[in-house]
Structures are given as C-alpha cells and as structure tokens.
Design an enzyme around this catalytic site. Structure first.
Site, PDB file in Angstrom:
ATOM      1  N   GLU A   1      -1.030  -1.295   1.662  1.00  0.00           N
ATOM      2  CA  GLU A   1       0.008  -1.507   0.652  1.00  0.00           C
ATOM      3  C   GLU A   1       1.207  -0.575   0.847  1.00  0.00           C
ATOM      4  OE1 GLU A   1      -1.316  -0.580  -3.332  1.00  0.00           O
ATOM      5  OE2 GLU A   1       0.173  -1.915  -4.226  1.00  0.00           O
TER       6      GLU A   1
ATOM      7  N   GLU B   1       5.875   7.845  -4.762  1.00  0.00           N
ATOM      8  CA  GLU B   1       4.417   8.033  -4.678  1.00  0.00           C
ATOM      9  C   GLU B   1       3.963   8.562  -3.319  1.00  0.00           C
ATOM     10  OE1 GLU B   1       2.102   4.864  -6.498  1.00  0.00           O
ATOM     11  OE2 GLU B   1       3.835   4.288  -7.679  1.00  0.00           O
TER      12      GLU B   1
ATOM     13  N   ASP C   1       3.243  -5.483  -3.421  1.00  0.00           N
ATOM     14  CA  ASP C   1       3.234  -5.199  -4.859  1.00  0.00           C
ATOM     15  C   ASP C   1       4.681  -5.310  -5.353  1.00  0.00           C
ATOM     16  OD1 ASP C   1       3.477  -3.700  -7.299  1.00  0.00           O
ATOM     17  OD2 ASP C   1       1.616  -2.628  -6.849  1.00  0.00           O
TER      18      ASP C   1
ATOM     19  N   HIS D   1       6.616  -2.044  -6.325  1.00  0.00           N
ATOM     20  CA  HIS D   1       7.121  -1.233  -5.201  1.00  0.00           C
ATOM     21  C   HIS D   1       8.249  -1.968  -4.463  1.00  0.00           C
ATOM     22  CE1 HIS D   1       3.850   1.470  -5.935  1.00  0.00           C
ATOM     23  NE2 HIS D   1       2.935   0.536  -5.690  1.00  0.00           N
TER      24      HIS D   1
ATOM     25  N   HIS E   1      -0.005  -7.875  -5.568  1.00  0.00           N
ATOM     26  CA  HIS E   1      -0.019  -7.242  -6.899  1.00  0.00           C
ATOM     27  C   HIS E   1       1.240  -7.616  -7.663  1.00  0.00           C
ATOM     28  CE1 HIS E   1      -2.843  -3.560  -6.028  1.00  0.00           C
ATOM     29  NE2 HIS E   1      -3.501  -4.673  -6.286  1.00  0.00           N
TER      30      HIS E   1
ATOM     31  N   ARG F   1       7.155  -1.813 -14.511  1.00  0.00           N
ATOM     32  CA  ARG F   1       5.696  -1.728 -14.343  1.00  0.00           C
ATOM     33  C   ARG F   1       4.923  -2.196 -15.577  1.00  0.00           C
ATOM     34  NH1 ARG F   1       2.431   2.318 -10.179  1.00  0.00           N
ATOM     35  NH2 ARG F   1       1.808   0.507  -9.002  1.00  0.00           N
TER      36      ARG F   1
ATOM     37  N   GLU G   1      -1.383  -5.638 -11.825  1.00  0.00           N
ATOM     38  CA  GLU G   1      -1.584  -4.183 -11.850  1.00  0.00           C
ATOM     39  C   GLU G   1      -0.398  -3.604 -12.605  1.00  0.00           C
ATOM     40  OE1 GLU G   1      -2.690  -0.857  -8.550  1.00  0.00           O
ATOM     41  OE2 GLU G   1      -0.711  -1.740  -8.398  1.00  0.00           O
TER      42      GLU G   1
HETATM   43  C1  LER Z   1      -0.099   2.490  -6.516  1.00  0.00           C
HETATM   44  O1  LER Z   1       1.173   2.606  -7.025  1.00  0.00           O
HETATM   45  C2  LER Z   1      -0.497   1.071  -6.386  1.00  0.00           C
HETATM   46  O2  LER Z   1       0.304   0.155  -6.461  1.00  0.00           O
HETATM   47  C3  LER Z   1      -1.903   0.825  -6.145  1.00  0.00           C
HETATM   48  O3  LER Z   1      -2.145  -0.494  -5.826  1.00  0.00           O
HETATM   49  C4  LER Z   1      -2.423   1.877  -5.188  1.00  0.00           C
HETATM   50  O4  LER Z   1      -3.340   1.530  -4.295  1.00  0.00           O
HETATM   51 MN    MN Z   2      -0.297  -1.923  -6.245  1.00  0.00          MN
END
Ligand code: LER
Ligand code: MN
Length: 280
Positions: A158, A164, A191, A194, A217, A223, A252
């Site tokens: 990921e 982070e 994700d 991100h 994700h 978020r 998530e």
């Molecule tokens: C962390 O920010 C995240 O997105 C998780 O999926 C970490 O593995």
């Molecule tokens: Mn994630």
C-alpha cells in the site's frame, strides 16, 4: 456501471483493541461481526497485530455464523504497537517483522485473503539514508513474497501518504517497487485517502496501476466514510472497474461521527454509487 449482482463491500475491523484511529471497530469480535453483517457488508478486512492471538476455529465459526468473507488481513499494528518494521536499522527488528508477516500466511491461505503490507514498511530513521531503507524494504519484501508464493498467498503493498512514512507514497513508486522486488505474489493496495494527498490525478493513477491492483481501501478526503468529504467516488469507481478490477472495496475510515453511523452511512452511500440507476 452496475455491480449490484456482486457487491463485494467490506469494512476494516480489528480483532483486538488497537491504537490506529482509522478503524471503526475494535475489540469485541462477535458483537462487531454481527453489526457489520447486519448493515449488509459481505466481508470484513481483519486488522491483526499477531496471528498467534487469533483462534482460527473460533474465527471460522463466527465468519460462518454471520456469512462474512475476509478479503484481506491488515498487518500495520505490528508497527503501531510493537515498532516492527522492514526498514529498521536493527537486523533483529527487520527479521522479526518478516517472521510476523510469514506467520500471517497460513491464516491468509485458509481465508483466501491478501496480506497487506502497509505501515509495517516503517520509516527511515535518523542517520539512515532512504537508499538504505529501500534496500532493506526490497530485501524483506522478496523474502515475504517468496514465502507467500509457497503458501499460495498474495501480498498487497500500500502506497501511504507522506505524513505516515517517507517511503513509497504514490502509485508510480509502488509500481517501481514491485518491478524491483520482481515477484508474482506482490501487487498493490490503493487507498483513496492516501491517493487524494499524493496522486496528481487519482483516476489516471488507478488506470496506470491496472491489473496490479489487488485490493482497494476507501475513505473520503477527510478520512471519514465515503460521502462525507469531497472525493468523487463515481469517477474513482469508474476508473477502478475500467481496469478489470473485480475484487473488494474495503472501508477504512475514522469512527466519525461515531463507528456505527460511519459504517451504516458508508454502505448506503457505496451501494447507491455502485448501482446503475445512480451512476452516469
Ligand atoms: C494506513 O494509513 C493505512 O491506510 C492502512 O491501510 C495501513 O496499512
Ligand atoms: Mn489503507
């Protein structure tokens, strides 16, 4: 875009208490699985710090009782709670991190789940060069990917945002890493949270990642659950499915305004977006 016949929607759930914030459900596993199934999710992505703490038979029984599948196992708590990482200057710590990922493989095989490599990549510590970190990261990934192949499991790496980690923020960097590790069992987990920070063009990046996308994700720009921020999920899903992606969309996000409302609003919003009458 009509994916209603096979909506693979899951949500991240921690099997034990944990510090990581963007997980709506932690602790009491059975109560949480019951709630998740009740809202209509067909999967749970399990965030597991240490697979030795999970009783496989109990887990199997619960998954059967609530008809839930597990698309992926998240491993970042080993970093969050124990500081295990692939890029530690301490060889013993790197080896412990690799051992931990290998311990996830039997359960992942049993559940037919991806093993996620996210936060466990770590960060470059003071005094170490990024080049050295990347060398450690590639070495650890090669070892894990080889073990994963033997076990018949795939790893999903990921890209994470700059706040982070200093290592591998974008799809381009993720694709380059995969090329360097050179293992069939390694792909990407994208994700939206991100990507919103790091990608110049989210849809173009998704298309470029193409068949390397193993898992996905979703969280909105803040978020929170999808629909609570300013991301255009219809465009994002259109790009994702145009790559031939047939796997899971996994929520998530922060437990905001509270965990239950976030989970319920997320599945309502995602279901609406993924049905034909509402998509353009
Ligand atoms: C962390 O920010 C995240 O997105 C998780 O999926 C970490 O593995
Ligand atoms: Mn994630």
């Amino acid at each position: 875009m009509d994916h209603t016949s096979e909506l693979k929607l899951s949500i991240v759930l921690s099997t034990h208490q944990a510090q990581f914030e963007a997980v709506a459900f932690k602790g009491d596993l059975e109560a949480n699985l019951a709630k998740v199934a009740g809202w209509g999710y067909s999967g749970v992505e399990l965030a597991i710090r240490d697979p030795d703490l999970v009783d496989g038979e109990v887990l199997d029984g619960l998954l059967r009782r609530y008809s839930l599948r597990v698309p992926a196992i998240g491993t970042g708590q080993a970093w969050g709670e124990e500081r295990l990482s692939f890029t530690s200057p301490d060889r013993a710590v790197r080896e412990a991190a690799v051992r931990r990922i290998k311990r996830h493989l039997p359960l992942a095989h049993h559940l037919n789940a991806f093993v996620i490599i996210g936060l466990i990549r770590g960060v470059t510590p003071p005094g170490q060069s990024r080049t050295e970190s990347m060398k450690f990261l590639i070495g650890c990934l090669q070892e894990c990917a080889e073990a994963a192949s033997v076990e018949g499991v795939c790893l999903a790496f990921e890209p994470l945002n700059r706040y982070e980690t200093d290592l591998v923020h974008t799809v381009s960097e993720g694709l380059e890493l995969i090329r360097q590790v050179d293992a069939n069992s390694l792909g990407l987990l994208l994700d939206t949270f991100h990507m919103n920070i790091e990608e110049p063009d989210i849809e173009e990046s998704i298309q470029r990642a193409g068949e390397n996308i193993y898992h996905f994700h979703v969280a909105d720009s803040n978020r929170w659950y999808p629909g609570a921020g300013h991301l255009d999920f219809r465009k994002i899903f259109k790009a994702l499915y145009s790559t031939g992606y047939t796997s899971w969309i996994s929520g998530e996000f922060l437990p905001a305004p509270n965990a239950d409302s976030a989970a319920e609003l997320a599945i309502k919003t995602l279901t609406r977006m993924l049905t034909s009458e509402n998509s353009q």
